[in-house]
Motif scaffolding. Structure first.
Motif, mmCIF file in Angstrom:
data_model
loop_
_atom_site.group_PDB
_atom_site.id
_atom_site.type_symbol
_atom_site.label_atom_id
_atom_site.label_comp_id
_atom_site.label_asym_id
_atom_site.label_seq_id
_atom_site.Cartn_x
_atom_site.Cartn_y
_atom_site.Cartn_z
ATOM 1 N N CYS A 147 14.594 -6.069 -6.259
ATOM 2 C CA CYS A 147 15.356 -5.665 -5.421
ATOM 3 C C CYS A 147 16.048 -5.324 -4.440
ATOM 4 C CB CYS A 147 13.742 -5.612 -4.563
ATOM 5 S SG CYS A 147 14.023 -3.886 -3.301
ATOM 6 N N SER A 148 17.086 -3.845 -5.060
ATOM 7 C CA SER A 148 18.461 -3.996 -4.773
ATOM 8 C C SER A 148 18.842 -2.684 -4.217
ATOM 9 C CB SER A 148 18.591 -3.576 -6.780
ATOM 10 O OG SER A 148 18.645 -2.551 -6.647
ATOM 11 N N ALA A 149 17.488 -2.373 -3.569
ATOM 12 C CA ALA A 149 17.170 -1.063 -1.853
ATOM 13 C C ALA A 149 16.387 -0.819 -1.925
ATOM 14 C CB ALA A 149 18.060 -0.206 -2.723
ATOM 15 N N ARG A 150 16.552 -1.518 -0.272
ATOM 16 C CA ARG A 150 15.076 -1.168 0.998
ATOM 17 C C ARG A 150 15.177 0.156 1.376
ATOM 18 N NH1 ARG A 150 15.256 -6.916 -0.360
ATOM 19 N NH2 ARG A 150 12.674 -7.380 -1.499
ATOM 20 N N ILE A 151 14.193 0.892 1.761
ATOM 21 C CA ILE A 151 14.256 1.528 3.306
ATOM 22 C C ILE A 151 12.857 0.780 4.094
ATOM 23 C CG2 ILE A 151 15.135 3.236 2.307
ATOM 24 C CD1 ILE A 151 12.060 4.566 1.959
ATOM 25 N N TYR A 152 12.994 1.206 5.555
ATOM 26 C CA TYR A 152 12.289 0.373 6.340
ATOM 27 C C TYR A 152 12.021 2.525 7.126
ATOM 28 C CZ TYR A 152 14.268 -3.710 4.856
ATOM 29 O OH TYR A 152 14.891 -4.395 4.614
ATOM 30 N N PRO A 153 11.257 2.569 6.990
ATOM 31 C CA PRO A 153 10.747 3.673 7.986
ATOM 32 C C PRO A 153 9.583 3.386 9.293
ATOM 33 C CG PRO A 153 9.175 3.911 5.798
ATOM 34 C CD PRO A 153 10.134 3.298 5.259
ATOM 35 N N TRP A 154 9.902 4.300 10.136
ATOM 36 C CA TRP A 154 9.109 3.525 11.321
ATOM 37 C C TRP A 154 8.491 4.682 12.409
ATOM 38 C CZ3 TRP A 154 11.013 5.453 16.511
ATOM 39 C CH2 TRP A 154 12.671 5.241 15.646
ATOM 40 N N GLN A 155 8.056 4.612 12.681
ATOM 41 C CA GLN A 155 6.814 5.926 13.936
ATOM 42 C C GLN A 155 6.743 5.168 14.282
ATOM 43 O OE1 GLN A 155 5.029 8.704 12.151
ATOM 44 N NE2 GLN A 155 4.062 9.010 14.287
ATOM 45 N N LYS A 156 6.813 5.422 15.863
ATOM 46 C CA LYS A 156 6.848 5.076 16.775
ATOM 47 C C LYS A 156 5.850 6.429 17.942
ATOM 48 C CE LYS A 156 7.699 3.110 21.503
ATOM 49 N NZ LYS A 156 9.039 2.311 22.878
ATOM 50 N N ASN A 157 4.612 5.969 18.621
ATOM 51 C CA ASN A 157 3.356 6.944 19.129
ATOM 52 C C ASN A 157 3.393 6.672 20.871
ATOM 53 O OD1 ASN A 157 2.865 8.500 16.669
ATOM 54 N ND2 ASN A 157 1.440 7.411 16.050
ATOM 55 N N ARG A 158 2.788 7.281 21.280
ATOM 56 C CA ARG A 158 2.238 6.720 22.654
ATOM 57 C C ARG A 158 1.247 7.714 22.931
ATOM 58 N NH1 ARG A 158 5.476 6.785 27.884
ATOM 59 N NH2 ARG A 158 6.415 4.784 27.485
ATOM 60 N N TYR A 159 0.152 6.461 23.516
ATOM 61 C CA TYR A 159 -1.571 7.028 23.713
ATOM 62 C C TYR A 159 -1.945 7.470 24.805
ATOM 63 C CZ TYR A 159 -1.747 6.485 18.911
ATOM 64 O OH TYR A 159 -1.386 6.478 17.362
ATOM 65 N N GLY A 160 -2.264 8.196 25.779
ATOM 66 C CA GLY A 160 -2.535 8.091 26.868
ATOM 67 C C GLY A 160 -4.187 7.362 27.456
ATOM 68 N N ALA A 161 -4.214 7.657 28.763
ATOM 69 C CA ALA A 161 -5.963 6.741 28.754
ATOM 70 C C ALA A 161 -6.775 8.501 29.147
ATOM 71 C CB ALA A 161 -5.884 6.090 30.645
ATOM 72 N N ASN A 162 -6.169 9.635 28.918
ATOM 73 C CA ASN A 162 -7.193 10.864 29.167
ATOM 74 C C ASN A 162 -7.239 10.954 27.853
ATOM 75 O OD1 ASN A 162 -8.726 12.438 30.345
ATOM 76 N ND2 ASN A 162 -7.265 13.399 31.385
ATOM 77 N N GLY A 163 -6.745 10.120 26.450
ATOM 78 C CA GLY A 163 -7.294 10.986 25.864
ATOM 79 C C GLY A 163 -5.741 11.377 25.033
ATOM 80 N N GLN A 164 -4.290 12.053 25.354
ATOM 81 C CA GLN A 164 -3.233 12.317 24.889
ATOM 82 C C GLN A 164 -2.640 11.156 23.365
ATOM 83 O OE1 GLN A 164 -4.147 10.859 28.157
ATOM 84 N NE2 GLN A 164 -3.020 11.880 29.378
ATOM 85 N N VAL A 165 -1.927 12.509 22.833
ATOM 86 C CA VAL A 165 -1.142 11.495 21.759
ATOM 87 C C VAL A 165 0.367 12.557 22.390
ATOM 88 C CG1 VAL A 165 -1.270 11.119 19.433
ATOM 89 C CG2 VAL A 165 -3.509 11.124 20.383
ATOM 90 N N TRP A 166 1.371 11.068 21.853
ATOM 91 C CA TRP A 166 2.705 12.074 21.781
ATOM 92 C C TRP A 166 3.416 10.701 20.985
ATOM 93 C CZ3 TRP A 166 0.482 9.838 27.449
ATOM 94 C CH2 TRP A 166 0.429 11.051 27.373
ATOM 95 N N LEU A 167 4.586 11.865 19.923
ATOM 96 C CA LEU A 167 4.865 11.012 19.054
ATOM 97 C C LEU A 167 6.665 10.947 19.782
ATOM 98 C CD1 LEU A 167 6.286 10.491 16.383
ATOM 99 C CD2 LEU A 167 6.754 12.889 15.896
ATOM 100 N N LEU A 168 6.450 9.891 19.970
ATOM 101 C CA LEU A 168 7.870 9.350 20.773
ATOM 102 C C LEU A 168 9.305 9.332 19.751
ATOM 103 C CD1 LEU A 168 6.526 6.164 23.044
ATOM 104 C CD2 LEU A 168 6.776 9.397 23.215
ATOM 105 N N GLY A 169 8.945 8.910 18.384
ATOM 106 C CA GLY A 169 10.239 8.624 17.654
ATOM 107 C C GLY A 169 9.620 8.395 16.267
ATOM 108 N N TRP A 170 10.640 8.729 15.806
ATOM 109 C CA TRP A 170 10.576 7.961 13.512
ATOM 110 C C TRP A 170 11.604 8.383 13.077
ATOM 111 C CZ3 TRP A 170 12.239 11.411 9.856
ATOM 112 C CH2 TRP A 170 12.071 12.633 10.319
ATOM 113 N N GLY A 171 11.793 7.101 11.633
ATOM 114 C CA GLY A 171 12.616 7.075 11.088
ATOM 115 C C GLY A 171 13.253 6.445 10.140
ATOM 116 N N ASN A 172 13.954 6.220 9.452
ATOM 117 C CA ASN A 172 14.620 5.335 8.226
ATOM 118 C C ASN A 172 15.014 4.394 8.981
ATOM 119 O OD1 ASN A 172 13.778 3.889 5.736
ATOM 120 N ND2 ASN A 172 14.851 5.963 4.885
#
Length: 91
Positions: A66-91
Motif C-alpha cells: 500500500c503506497s497511500a492511505r487516508i484516515y477519515p474521521w467523524q465526531k458526534n455528540r449525543y444528548g440525554a434528551n435525544g439531541q444529535v450534533w455533528l462536532l467535526g469531520w475530516g480526513n
C-alpha cells in the motif's frame, strides 16, 4: 458506516453502544479498519463518539504494498434528551 445507539432519561445518558465498519469494492482501494473513541456517556448529559477509519487508496495487488492511505474521521455528540450534533469531520 458507524452505528451509535444511546438512551437518556432527559437529564443523563443511561445506555450507549457504538461500532463502525467499512467496505471497498475497487481492487486498489482497501478498507483496513475502524476505531471508536468515546468520551462522557452513561451518567453524563452527553456522549461523544469519534469514528476513525483507515483505508489504503493505492494498493498494488501484485506486490501486496500500500503506497497511500487516508484516515477519515467523524465526531458526534449525543444528548440525554435525544439531541444529535455533528462536532467535526475530516480526513
Amino acid at each position: 458506516m458507524a452505528h451509535h445507539t444511546w438512551c437518556g432519561d432527559g437529564v443523563r445518558i443511561t445506555y450507549t453502544s457504538a461500532g463502525c465498519t467499512g467496505s471497498t469494492s475497487l481492487p486498489t482501494y482497501i478498507y483496513e479498519g475502524c476505531q471508536n473513541v468515546q468520551a462522557y456517556g452513561v451518567g453524563w448529559n452527553v456522549w461523544d463518539v469519534t469514528d476513525r477509519w483507515r483505508f489504503c487508496t493505492s494498493y498494488n495487488r501484485f506486490t501486496g504494498v500500500c503506497s497511500a492511505r487516508i484516515y477519515p474521521w467523524q465526531k458526534n455528540r449525543y444528548g440525554a434528551n435525544g439531541q444529535v450534533w455533528l462536532l467535526g469531520w475530516g480526513n
